[in-house]
Design an enzyme around this catalytic site. Sequence first.
Site, PDB file in Angstrom:
ATOM      1  N   LYS A 177       0.842  -1.192   0.000  1.00  0.00           N
ATOM      2  CA  LYS A 177       0.000   0.000   0.000  1.00  0.00           C
ATOM      3  C   LYS A 177       0.879   1.244   0.000  1.00  0.00           C
ATOM      4  CE  LYS A 177      -1.744  -1.981   3.572  1.00  0.00           C
ATOM      5  NZ  LYS A 177      -2.483  -2.287   4.815  1.00  0.00           N
ATOM      6  N   THR A 212      -8.453   7.848   9.621  1.00  0.00           N
ATOM      7  CA  THR A 212      -7.976   6.677   8.872  1.00  0.00           C
ATOM      8  C   THR A 212      -7.665   5.492   9.785  1.00  0.00           C
ATOM      9  OG1 THR A 212      -5.716   7.559   8.976  1.00  0.00           O
ATOM     10  CG2 THR A 212      -7.017   8.096   7.018  1.00  0.00           C
ATOM     11  N   GLY A 214      -7.819   2.084  11.375  1.00  0.00           N
ATOM     12  CA  GLY A 214      -8.389   0.806  10.970  1.00  0.00           C
ATOM     13  C   GLY A 214      -8.340   0.531   9.487  1.00  0.00           C
ATOM     14  N   THR A 215      -7.625   1.359   8.713  1.00  0.00           N
ATOM     15  CA  THR A 215      -7.598   1.140   7.266  1.00  0.00           C
ATOM     16  C   THR A 215      -6.991  -0.215   6.904  1.00  0.00           C
ATOM     17  OG1 THR A 215      -5.532   2.402   7.171  1.00  0.00           O
ATOM     18  CG2 THR A 215      -7.560   3.572   6.623  1.00  0.00           C
ATOM     19  N   GLY A 216      -5.866  -0.568   7.525  1.00  0.00           N
ATOM     20  CA  GLY A 216      -5.209  -1.826   7.190  1.00  0.00           C
ATOM     21  C   GLY A 216      -6.053  -3.030   7.552  1.00  0.00           C
ATOM     22  N   CYS A 217      -6.657  -2.993   8.736  1.00  0.00           N
ATOM     23  CA  CYS A 217      -7.522  -4.095   9.172  1.00  0.00           C
ATOM     24  C   CYS A 217      -8.717  -4.237   8.239  1.00  0.00           C
ATOM     25  CB  CYS A 217      -8.016  -3.847  10.596  1.00  0.00           C
ATOM     26  SG  CYS A 217      -6.720  -3.628  11.834  1.00  0.00           S
TER      27      CYS A 217
END
Length: 268
Positions: A177, A212, A214-217
């Site tokens: 990412k 932003t 929690g974007t990865g989860c």
Amino acid sequence: MAETFVQSLTIAGSDSGGGAGIQADLKTFQMRGVFGTSVLTAVTAQNTLGVHGVYFVPTDIITAQIQAVADDFDIRAFKLGMLGTAEIIECVADNLQNRRFGQMVLDPVMIAKGGASLLHSSAVDAMKKHLLPRTDVLTPNLPEAEALTGVKIDNRQDAERAARLLQEAGVKHVVIKGGHLNNSQSEACTDWLFTPDGVVEMESLRFPTPHTHGTGCTFSACITAELAKGFAVEQAVQTAKDYITAAISQPLNIGAGHGPVNHWAYKA
């Protein structure tokens, strides 16, 4: 005959603020029409202002949770999030032996939005040894990819070199990412999916917002849900890209710090 819903699993930590971890995963599974089960690896005391405490679940309890899920659910895909320690990584890896949970998505959670470390340094080697060789889709951000490979990533060529090293370690598909790139002032945000056959570039508009968390989860959970439904990796990743773009672009404006993304925003 009653409908049977597709079932997925998340093995991760809890976020008392509700924006990341198990809570974000289950919200995402629900929104993508998949029934979510969970195995808790850690309890965190956190909110949008930061992580105020981390308490790891004993490995015997983690084992019992995995066994309970395996005994009663038809898991079609699963994801790993916050694991925290080498001991927990080894425990999870041991318990995944001979379990048919479908494709595995690994989100190598290392650092919280506020900067708190969520992965002990000794656990990085354990992750490389025990988890990367069995990973179907790996979803690191740039700092995580750099930590796993030792490659400083400033552009696509660097990302490709890091992805190649991860694939040599056994990972089938790597999604790097690009949100942390030095050119983060640009209007576009680019992610790369490195497959066994090449690379797919995915671009979206960049939205300047502090919300932003929690974007990865959320991104990795959406991939997991789509894989559980039977979609190919490339399509699953593209759906997740669209899902997280909507979640960031329509913020909930909750909390005084890094607020959570909007898990309800994506309508497709």
